[in-house]
Design a protein around this motif. Structure first.
Motif, PDB file in Angstrom:
ATOM      1  N   THR A 124      -2.446   5.777  -4.500  1.00 25.58           N
ATOM      2  CA  THR A 124      -1.187   6.309  -5.001  1.00 25.58           C
ATOM      3  C   THR A 124      -1.008   5.854  -6.445  1.00 25.58           C
ATOM      4  O   THR A 124      -1.699   4.944  -6.920  1.00 25.58           O
ATOM      5  CB  THR A 124      -0.002   5.784  -4.168  1.00 25.58           C
ATOM      6  N   GLU A 125      -0.051   6.453  -7.118  1.00 26.84           N
ATOM      7  CA  GLU A 125       0.222   6.052  -8.497  1.00 26.84           C
ATOM      8  C   GLU A 125       0.646   4.586  -8.554  1.00 26.84           C
ATOM      9  O   GLU A 125       0.237   3.849  -9.455  1.00 26.84           O
ATOM     10  CB  GLU A 125       1.310   6.935  -9.108  1.00 26.84           C
ATOM     11  N   GLU A 126       1.412   4.134  -7.585  1.00 28.44           N
ATOM     12  CA  GLU A 126       1.837   2.733  -7.546  1.00 28.44           C
ATOM     13  C   GLU A 126       0.641   1.804  -7.366  1.00 28.44           C
ATOM     14  O   GLU A 126       0.562   0.731  -7.984  1.00 28.44           O
ATOM     15  CB  GLU A 126       2.859   2.505  -6.419  1.00 28.44           C
ATOM     16  N   GLN A 127      -0.301   2.178  -6.508  1.00 30.32           N
ATOM     17  CA  GLN A 127      -1.500   1.361  -6.297  1.00 30.32           C
ATOM     18  C   GLN A 127      -2.334   1.292  -7.570  1.00 30.32           C
ATOM     19  O   GLN A 127      -2.868   0.240  -7.915  1.00 30.32           O
ATOM     20  CB  GLN A 127      -2.336   1.915  -5.145  1.00 30.32           C
ATOM     21  N   ARG A 128      -2.467   2.425  -8.262  1.00 35.61           N
ATOM     22  CA  ARG A 128      -3.216   2.427  -9.522  1.00 35.61           C
ATOM     23  C   ARG A 128      -2.542   1.530 -10.550  1.00 35.61           C
ATOM     24  O   ARG A 128      -3.206   0.743 -11.230  1.00 35.61           O
ATOM     25  CB  ARG A 128      -3.364   3.846 -10.065  1.00 35.61           C
TER      26      ARG A 128
END
Length: 127
Positions: free
Chosen positions: A20-24
Motif C-alpha cells: 500500500t502507499e502507507e507501507q511504501r
C-alpha cells in the motif's frame, strides 16, 4: 577507506504491486534512516540508486548476442537497488544494513576491487 557495494535483492516489483502507499512510505522512511545512520556512524555514501522493476530489464547473453527483455523465468530475486559506501568498519556497516534487511529484502555487501588489486589492468581502467 574501503569501498563496498550494498546490493538490495528480492522482488523489487512488490514495492509497486503488493504494498500500500502507507507501507511504501514507511519503507522509504527506513531507507532514509539507513542513510542517516550510515552518515552518523562515519560511513560515506558515494553513490547508489533504486532500480526500476524487472519488467524493464534488458539482458545481453554471456558471450554477446541480441538483447532480450526481462529476467530469466527461473530467477526469483532481482537487484532492486544499491548503495556505494566507503567505510573503515565492515562490521558496523553490516549492522547498519540490518535496518533495511528488516523490510524483507536480502542484502549483499561486497567489497569493490581496488586498482592495486588488478595486476595488468591499465591505470584508470574500470570493470
Amino acid at each position: 577507506m574501503t569501498e563496498y557495494v550494498v546490493l538490495i535483492t528480492g522482488d523489487p516489483d512488490r514495492w509497486w504491486t503488493s504494498m500500500t502507499e502507507e507501507q511504501r512510505k514507511a519503507g522509504y522512511a527506513e531507507y532514509e534512516r539507513f542513510g542517516a545512520e550510515l552518515t552518523r556512524r562515519g560511513h560515506k555514501i558515494t553513490g547508489g540508486a533504486e532500480l526500476h522493476g524487472s519488467s524493464d530489464v534488458k539482458l545481453i547473453p554471456a558471450g554477446g548476442g541480441p538483447a532480450t527483455d526481462g529476467p530469466f523465468a527461473e530467477t526469483t530475486e532481482q537487484v532492486g537497488g544499491f548503495y556505494q559506501v566507503e567505510s573503515d568498519d565492515l562490521d558496523d556497516l553490516l549492522d547498519c544494513c540490518q535496518i533495511i534487511a528488516a523490510l524483507g529484502d536480502g542484502i549483499q555487501v561486497r567489497r569493490t576491487v581496488a586498482q592495486d588489486e588488478r595486476p595488468g589492468a591499465p591505470q584508470g581502467s574500470q570493470g
